[in-house]
Motif scaffolding. Structure first.
Motif, mmCIF file in Angstrom:
data_model
loop_
_atom_site.group_PDB
_atom_site.id
_atom_site.type_symbol
_atom_site.label_atom_id
_atom_site.label_comp_id
_atom_site.label_asym_id
_atom_site.label_seq_id
_atom_site.Cartn_x
_atom_site.Cartn_y
_atom_site.Cartn_z
ATOM 1 N N ALA A 156 0.872 -1.167 0.000
ATOM 2 C CA ALA A 156 0.000 0.000 0.000
ATOM 3 C C ALA A 156 0.913 1.222 0.000
ATOM 4 C CB ALA A 156 -0.903 -0.012 1.226
ATOM 5 N N SER A 165 -12.963 3.602 -0.714
ATOM 6 C CA SER A 165 -11.941 3.953 0.277
ATOM 7 C C SER A 165 -10.663 3.171 0.007
ATOM 8 C CB SER A 165 -12.435 3.646 1.695
ATOM 9 O OG SER A 165 -12.413 2.244 1.942
ATOM 10 N N THR A 166 -9.591 3.646 0.583
ATOM 11 C CA THR A 166 -8.307 2.962 0.468
ATOM 12 C C THR A 166 -8.427 1.529 0.966
ATOM 13 O OG1 THR A 166 -7.151 5.052 0.764
ATOM 14 C CG2 THR A 166 -5.890 3.042 1.195
ATOM 15 N N VAL A 167 -9.083 1.366 2.097
ATOM 16 C CA VAL A 167 -9.227 0.027 2.692
ATOM 17 C C VAL A 167 -10.038 -0.889 1.779
ATOM 18 C CG1 VAL A 167 -10.084 -1.267 4.682
ATOM 19 C CG2 VAL A 167 -8.955 0.939 5.023
ATOM 20 N N GLU A 168 -11.105 -0.371 1.178
ATOM 21 C CA GLU A 168 -11.910 -1.186 0.259
ATOM 22 C C GLU A 168 -11.084 -1.642 -0.939
ATOM 23 O OE1 GLU A 168 -16.453 0.454 0.586
ATOM 24 O OE2 GLU A 168 -14.962 1.792 -0.324
ATOM 25 N N ILE A 185 -7.791 -1.990 -1.124
ATOM 26 C CA ILE A 185 -6.794 -2.967 -0.672
ATOM 27 C C ILE A 185 -7.455 -4.314 -0.417
ATOM 28 C CG2 ILE A 185 -5.256 -3.558 1.255
ATOM 29 C CD1 ILE A 185 -4.563 -0.521 1.351
ATOM 30 N N GLN A 186 -8.600 -4.305 0.259
ATOM 31 C CA GLN A 186 -9.306 -5.554 0.555
ATOM 32 C C GLN A 186 -9.680 -6.285 -0.726
ATOM 33 O OE1 GLN A 186 -9.918 -7.061 3.650
ATOM 34 N NE2 GLN A 186 -10.396 -8.744 2.274
ATOM 35 N N THR A 232 -6.329 4.631 9.109
ATOM 36 C CA THR A 232 -6.443 3.720 7.973
ATOM 37 C C THR A 232 -5.653 2.453 8.242
ATOM 38 O OG1 THR A 232 -6.730 5.574 6.465
ATOM 39 C CG2 THR A 232 -6.052 3.475 5.492
ATOM 40 N N GLU A 284 -7.585 0.169 10.477
ATOM 41 C CA GLU A 284 -8.685 -0.454 9.747
ATOM 42 C C GLU A 284 -8.179 -1.571 8.833
ATOM 43 O OE1 GLU A 284 -12.513 0.758 6.966
ATOM 44 O OE2 GLU A 284 -11.259 2.346 7.798
ATOM 45 N N ILE A 285 -7.046 -1.335 8.183
ATOM 46 C CA ILE A 285 -6.450 -2.375 7.338
ATOM 47 C C ILE A 285 -6.111 -3.598 8.180
ATOM 48 C CG2 ILE A 285 -4.377 -2.990 6.018
ATOM 49 C CD1 ILE A 285 -4.432 -0.085 4.922
ATOM 50 N N THR A 334 -9.166 -5.563 8.997
ATOM 51 C CA THR A 334 -10.014 -5.980 7.888
ATOM 52 C C THR A 334 -9.418 -7.076 7.015
ATOM 53 O OG1 THR A 334 -10.953 -3.757 7.798
ATOM 54 C CG2 THR A 334 -11.276 -5.131 5.870
ATOM 55 N N VAL A 335 -8.169 -6.928 6.607
ATOM 56 C CA VAL A 335 -7.625 -7.852 5.609
ATOM 57 C C VAL A 335 -7.358 -9.232 6.197
ATOM 58 C CG1 VAL A 335 -6.633 -6.017 4.204
ATOM 59 C CG2 VAL A 335 -5.219 -7.152 5.895
#
Length: 129
Positions: free
Chosen positions: A6, A76-79, A81-82, A111, A114-115, A118-119
């Motif tokens: 990332a 979003s950045t997280v979305e 990446i996921q 962020t 959250e990453i 989440t991942v």
């Protein structure tokens, strides 16, 4: 398996990229570098044309398969990446961290946090020197 980095155009992003290149080269795994965000004028760390060209040139010179993906499409950045973690067989995600105060983390969210929550793959967090 793939190493996913990332990337943001800041010192912590450069640190993550360096570590991702090191790991992917050592393991002889493909490398995917992602820069993503929802868009908008207030966003920092989004790669511009010149930075993207420099990054692509650096990746092209590596002895491994490497590619750069740049997304500014409302997610979003997280979305973003996921989605890549789910699409690719990611053996490790590398992210950069910046120092923030406890109040900064509380008020602004994180962020990186959250990453991490989440991942579904291992995440390596690195700091800029």
């Amino acid at each position: 398996m793939t190493i996913l980095v990332a990337y943001v155009a800041r010192p912590e992003g450069h640190a993550a990229l360096d570590k991702g290149i090191e790991i992917a080269t050592r393991r002889n795994e493909p490398l995917v570098v992602i820069n993503a965000g929802p868009g908008g004028r207030d966003e920092t760390g989004i790669v511009d044309g010149y930075e993207g060209e420099r990054l692509a040139e650096r990746l092209a010179g590596l002895p491994i398969q490497a590619e750069f993906k740049h997304f500014v499409r409302g997610k979003s950045t997280v979305e973003e990446i996921q989605e890549l973690v789910d699409q690719l067989q990611v053996s490790e995600l590398v992210i950069g961290l910046r120092r923030r105060t406890a109040v900064g983390k509380l008020l602004l969210g994180s962020t990186a946090q959250e990453i991490l929550m989440t991942v579904s793959c291992p995440v390596l967090c690195v700091k800029a020197p």
